[in-house]
Scaffold this active site. Sequence first.
Site, PDB file in Angstrom:
ATOM      1  N   CYS A   2       1.018  -1.643   0.022  1.00 44.03           N
ATOM      2  CA  CYS A   2       0.318  -0.426   0.234  1.00 44.03           C
ATOM      3  C   CYS A   2       0.898   1.223   0.044  1.00 44.03           C
ATOM      4  O   CYS A   2       1.762   1.393   0.447  1.00 44.03           O
ATOM      5  CB  CYS A   2      -0.952   0.156   1.546  1.00 44.03           C
ATOM      6  SG  CYS A   2      -1.608  -1.363   1.510  1.00 44.03           S
ATOM      7  N   ARG A  27       4.112   0.235  -6.528  1.00 48.46           N
ATOM      8  CA  ARG A  27       4.356  -0.298  -5.403  1.00 48.46           C
ATOM      9  C   ARG A  27       3.226  -2.170  -5.580  1.00 48.46           C
ATOM     10  O   ARG A  27       3.486  -2.982  -4.847  1.00 48.46           O
ATOM     11  CB  ARG A  27       4.108   0.271  -4.514  1.00 48.46           C
ATOM     12  CG  ARG A  27       5.292   0.966  -3.648  1.00 48.46           C
ATOM     13  CD  ARG A  27       4.758   1.963  -3.157  1.00 48.46           C
ATOM     14  NE  ARG A  27       4.434   1.279  -1.999  1.00 48.46           N
ATOM     15  CZ  ARG A  27       4.647   1.811  -0.414  1.00 48.46           C
ATOM     16  NH1 ARG A  27       6.521   2.461  -0.611  1.00 48.46           N
ATOM     17  NH2 ARG A  27       4.775   0.939   0.585  1.00 48.46           N
ATOM     18  N   TRP A  74      -3.149  -2.456  -1.019  1.00 51.69           N
ATOM     19  CA  TRP A  74      -3.248  -3.656  -1.204  1.00 51.69           C
ATOM     20  C   TRP A  74      -3.339  -4.720  -0.890  1.00 51.69           C
ATOM     21  O   TRP A  74      -2.981  -4.798   0.421  1.00 51.69           O
ATOM     22  CB  TRP A  74      -1.444  -4.227  -2.325  1.00 51.69           C
ATOM     23  CG  TRP A  74      -1.151  -5.116  -2.510  1.00 51.69           C
ATOM     24  CD1 TRP A  74      -1.125  -5.264  -3.579  1.00 51.69           C
ATOM     25  CD2 TRP A  74      -0.302  -6.168  -2.296  1.00 51.69           C
ATOM     26  NE1 TRP A  74      -0.132  -6.449  -4.127  1.00 51.69           N
ATOM     27  CE2 TRP A  74      -0.121  -7.836  -3.142  1.00 51.69           C
ATOM     28  CE3 TRP A  74       0.060  -6.632  -0.774  1.00 51.69           C
ATOM     29  CZ2 TRP A  74       0.469  -8.579  -3.369  1.00 51.69           C
ATOM     30  CZ3 TRP A  74       0.183  -8.081  -1.356  1.00 51.69           C
ATOM     31  CH2 TRP A  74       0.454  -9.053  -1.443  1.00 51.69           C
ATOM     32  N   ASN A 100      -1.495   1.692   6.312  1.00 45.79           N
ATOM     33  CA  ASN A 100      -0.873   0.650   5.239  1.00 45.79           C
ATOM     34  C   ASN A 100       0.003  -0.860   7.170  1.00 45.79           C
ATOM     35  O   ASN A 100       0.146   0.180   8.039  1.00 45.79           O
ATOM     36  CB  ASN A 100       0.719   1.223   4.989  1.00 45.79           C
ATOM     37  CG  ASN A 100       0.490   1.558   3.760  1.00 45.79           C
ATOM     38  OD1 ASN A 100      -0.776   2.120   3.180  1.00 45.79           O
ATOM     39  ND2 ASN A 100       1.800   2.533   3.303  1.00 45.79           N
ATOM     40  N   GLY A 101      -0.088  -1.615   7.011  1.00 44.68           N
ATOM     41  CA  GLY A 101      -0.230  -2.315   8.032  1.00 44.68           C
ATOM     42  C   GLY A 101      -1.189  -3.552   8.415  1.00 44.68           C
ATOM     43  O   GLY A 101      -2.533  -3.555   7.356  1.00 44.68           O
ATOM     44  N   GLU A 481      15.052 -25.141  -6.989  1.00 48.58           N
ATOM     45  CA  GLU A 481      15.137 -23.883  -7.316  1.00 48.58           C
ATOM     46  C   GLU A 481      16.084 -23.406  -7.850  1.00 48.58           C
ATOM     47  O   GLU A 481      16.111 -21.772  -8.438  1.00 48.58           O
ATOM     48  CB  GLU A 481      14.379 -23.194  -6.032  1.00 48.58           C
ATOM     49  CG  GLU A 481      14.046 -21.541  -5.361  1.00 48.58           C
ATOM     50  CD  GLU A 481      13.045 -20.981  -6.912  1.00 48.58           C
ATOM     51  OE1 GLU A 481      12.280 -21.799  -7.392  1.00 48.58           O
ATOM     52  OE2 GLU A 481      12.520 -20.152  -6.875  1.00 48.58           O
ATOM     53  N   LYS A 485      16.216 -20.456 -10.898  1.00 51.13           N
ATOM     54  CA  LYS A 485      16.152 -19.378 -10.739  1.00 51.13           C
ATOM     55  C   LYS A 485      17.429 -19.056 -11.798  1.00 51.13           C
ATOM     56  O   LYS A 485      16.967 -17.451 -12.788  1.00 51.13           O
ATOM     57  CB  LYS A 485      17.027 -18.185  -9.759  1.00 51.13           C
ATOM     58  CG  LYS A 485      16.015 -18.315  -8.542  1.00 51.13           C
ATOM     59  CD  LYS A 485      15.017 -17.810  -8.366  1.00 51.13           C
ATOM     60  CE  LYS A 485      13.773 -17.561  -9.251  1.00 51.13           C
ATOM     61  NZ  LYS A 485      12.700 -18.390  -8.785  1.00 51.13           N
ATOM     62  N   GLU A 488      16.123 -18.628 -15.308  1.00 53.83           N
ATOM     63  CA  GLU A 488      14.723 -18.060 -15.400  1.00 53.83           C
ATOM     64  C   GLU A 488      15.943 -16.332 -16.111  1.00 53.83           C
ATOM     65  O   GLU A 488      14.970 -15.681 -16.641  1.00 53.83           O
ATOM     66  CB  GLU A 488      14.072 -17.443 -14.096  1.00 53.83           C
ATOM     67  CG  GLU A 488      13.083 -18.772 -14.428  1.00 53.83           C
ATOM     68  CD  GLU A 488      12.759 -18.337 -12.785  1.00 53.83           C
ATOM     69  OE1 GLU A 488      10.922 -18.622 -13.364  1.00 53.83           O
ATOM     70  OE2 GLU A 488      12.951 -18.127 -12.344  1.00 53.83           O
ATOM     71  N   HIS A 504      23.721 -41.442 -11.967  1.00 56.27           N
ATOM     72  CA  HIS A 504      22.517 -42.230 -13.276  1.00 56.27           C
ATOM     73  C   HIS A 504      22.540 -41.233 -14.434  1.00 56.27           C
ATOM     74  O   HIS A 504      21.295 -41.067 -15.061  1.00 56.27           O
ATOM     75  CB  HIS A 504      21.332 -41.958 -12.459  1.00 56.27           C
ATOM     76  CG  HIS A 504      21.740 -43.283 -11.463  1.00 56.27           C
ATOM     77  ND1 HIS A 504      21.531 -44.455 -11.200  1.00 56.27           N
ATOM     78  CD2 HIS A 504      21.349 -43.220  -9.808  1.00 56.27           C
ATOM     79  CE1 HIS A 504      21.940 -45.160 -10.197  1.00 56.27           C
ATOM     80  NE2 HIS A 504      21.332 -44.554  -8.804  1.00 56.27           N
ATOM     81  N   LYS A 603       5.052 -12.581 -15.011  1.00 56.81           N
ATOM     82  CA  LYS A 603       4.304 -12.523 -13.790  1.00 56.81           C
ATOM     83  C   LYS A 603       3.581 -13.540 -13.593  1.00 56.81           C
ATOM     84  O   LYS A 603       4.150 -14.477 -12.225  1.00 56.81           O
ATOM     85  CB  LYS A 603       4.776 -11.324 -13.188  1.00 56.81           C
ATOM     86  CG  LYS A 603       4.211 -11.145 -11.382  1.00 56.81           C
ATOM     87  CD  LYS A 603       5.942 -11.126 -10.655  1.00 56.81           C
ATOM     88  CE  LYS A 603       6.019 -12.135  -9.185  1.00 56.81           C
ATOM     89  NZ  LYS A 603       6.857 -12.900  -9.126  1.00 56.81           N
TER      90      LYS A 603
HETATM   91  C1  G6P Z   1       5.314 -17.995 -14.087  1.00 49.23           C
HETATM   92  C2  G6P Z   1       6.310 -17.426 -13.154  1.00 49.23           C
HETATM   93  C3  G6P Z   1       7.058 -17.525 -11.639  1.00 49.23           C
HETATM   94  C4  G6P Z   1       5.928 -18.710 -10.979  1.00 49.23           C
HETATM   95  C5  G6P Z   1       4.979 -19.308 -11.815  1.00 49.23           C
HETATM   96  C6  G6P Z   1       3.804 -19.438 -10.866  1.00 49.23           C
HETATM   97  O1  G6P Z   1       6.183 -19.052 -14.363  1.00 49.23           O
HETATM   98  O2  G6P Z   1       7.556 -16.298 -13.682  1.00 49.23           O
HETATM   99  O3  G6P Z   1       7.883 -16.781 -10.398  1.00 49.23           O
HETATM  100  O4  G6P Z   1       6.695 -19.143  -9.440  1.00 49.23           O
HETATM  101  O5  G6P Z   1       4.348 -18.731 -12.871  1.00 49.23           O
HETATM  102  O6  G6P Z   1       3.330 -18.909  -9.904  1.00 49.23           O
HETATM  103  P1  G6P Z   1       2.003 -18.219  -9.341  1.00 49.23           P
HETATM  104  O7  G6P Z   1       1.633 -17.175  -8.776  1.00 49.23           O
HETATM  105  O8  G6P Z   1       1.141 -19.143  -9.305  1.00 49.23           O
HETATM  106  O9  G6P Z   1       3.178 -18.810  -7.767  1.00 49.23           O
END
Ligand code: G6P
Length: 608
Positions: A2, A27, A74, A100-101, A481, A485, A488, A504, A603
């Site tokens: 927010c 934001r 938000w 906010n908060g 993960e 990263k 990506e 393997h 996103k």
């Molecule tokens: C997209 C984003 C990822 C995310 C995935 C799942 O591929 O780029 O960063 O992990 O979607 O998204 P969600 O909002 O369901 O966690």
Amino acid sequence: MCGIIGYVGSGDAVPLVLEGLKRLEYRGYDSAGFALVEDGQLVVEKSAGRLSEFMASLGDSLPSGRAAIAHTRWATHGAPTDNNAHPHTDCTGRIAVIHNGIIENVAVLRATLAKHGHSFRSDTDTEVLAHLIEHLYEDSLQGAVAAALKQVEGAYGLAVICTYEPHTIVAAKQGSPLLLGVGDGENFVASDAAAVLQHTRSVVYLDDGEMAVLTKDGYQIPDLDTTRVAKAVSPVDWDLATIERGGYPHFMLKEIMEQPVSICNTLRGHLLPEDGNARLSGINLSDAELLEFDRVVLIACGTSWHAALIGEYMLEELARVPVEVEYASEFRYRNPIIDDRTLVVGISQSGETADTLAAVREAKKKGAWTLGIVNVVGSSIAREVDGGTYIHAGPEIGVASTKAFTCQVTALALLTLRLGRQRALSVLQGREIVEALNALPEQVKAVLAKANEIERIAEQYVRAPNALYLGRGYNFPVALEGALKLKEISYIHAEGYPAAEMKHGPIALIDGMMPVVFVAPQDGVYPKIVSNLEEVKARGGRVFAVVTDGDDQIARLADHVFTIPKTLDSLTPLLSVLPLQLFAYYIAVRRGCNVDQPRNLAKAVTVE
Ligand code: G6P
């Protein structure tokens, strides 16, 4: 998260605060609004949706006044609707609050105020503040706000105006950022310097426990006991773009660095230290109902799917409940065996991922009770599920998910406590987990404080065409993960594997050109992973290892090591993933990649 902007001066207040809101858009928000006093009457305009649409809906004849407060929300308490948008007002429509908060004792306050005849029009904690201030108002807004805040537990950055004192704004801060913009014949209050920078570069940063009383000609900063505090005025010498990212060059780095706070926000109000348990009232299930489930299915995509894998390890080891983790896209089309004894948990940062949403619907159709572990309040998945918990990570803007991941894992630890304490987990084990969770934010902070070490290590791997990430047990999903990263955002091909599986297949790839990232903290499988590391070194592989503080065995074998503090095995992912996020980030920056918006990625993937 927010945003707050307030203005008092001789200018026309509404255009000024609307312009401030535009500066806060980056934001992330889901609704917007403002309030001012016009001809002795409080005028409030607010709506869900984009600011541009809200402004268009106002037309040309804006209300006019010399003091106004405005907000981008938000959602945290209550869905992102017109009604829940800020400002919120009291019963008389004379006091308006933006905030906010999160107010933690909102339920108690609401019940007490209801007994005194106050009625509420929204689902928000903020509206309760407006009523509380009304209830305590005697002859000064400052006094009423101070008295109200003495009854409030939680975090706030807030601003209040009222018809009784139309040329004054009262603001206060506790745990949520707030500053004053000091102008010539005008003053501002804002959650973020970006909102005032066009008008002044002189700001006063409020500290927790401080209030501010602003008029056109000046300001005072009292504490809640009205003792005045002397504060320095600081110059702002950043440009707007930098400020929007809080001084960080990219949102991704900002979000990585926010993790000590975001994890705190996920935990806030949920831990029951004495019982070694977690309060998760949002799951809408009684103890007896929870015991009736004989298995749990976790469904998710991308990074959220990796969090789910860690959840599987936690829930099976500690709660002794059988768990399956499913890619949402597979689950929805393969006729899975689901019934009313299955608890299905959809995990999603955005709450909008099409496959996860469809999978949740499919599970409901088959009779499962569905829960959501979601970041975005009021999102489609949050609305679809039968219950769940928000992770409160705040808006995640960088496409590569970082803080949402650690908050999801934290939420899964809470679910493990809740299910575990009814099944296999003793009170002592539960307390140990609660204690370790409470210690995490400081440990995360300590790891992130060593970001420059990772930056130096990353330099050595910038030109790698491929990378292999290996981990075992709780850190196998972390290896996945870490690899995700890197690919990506840096476009380096990277794979995560369970360390022993390397033999393997992937071992055939190992040579001096293939960096191998080992996630090897001292947990139950440590001796095993040391052997795997020896196998890589024996073949000339280059190794970067994430290990526990004080580990000199791996330090002798690996080319580069980064150390993390000791925690419970089940919580190590929350620390071991941090250097991998930073490693990917620094490599991508050095390769000149668009870190926040990598090519081809979105996103929120709202299509199949
Ligand atoms: C997209 C984003 C990822 C995310 C995935 C799942 O591929 O780029 O960063 O992990 O979607 O998204 P969600 O909002 O369901 O966690």
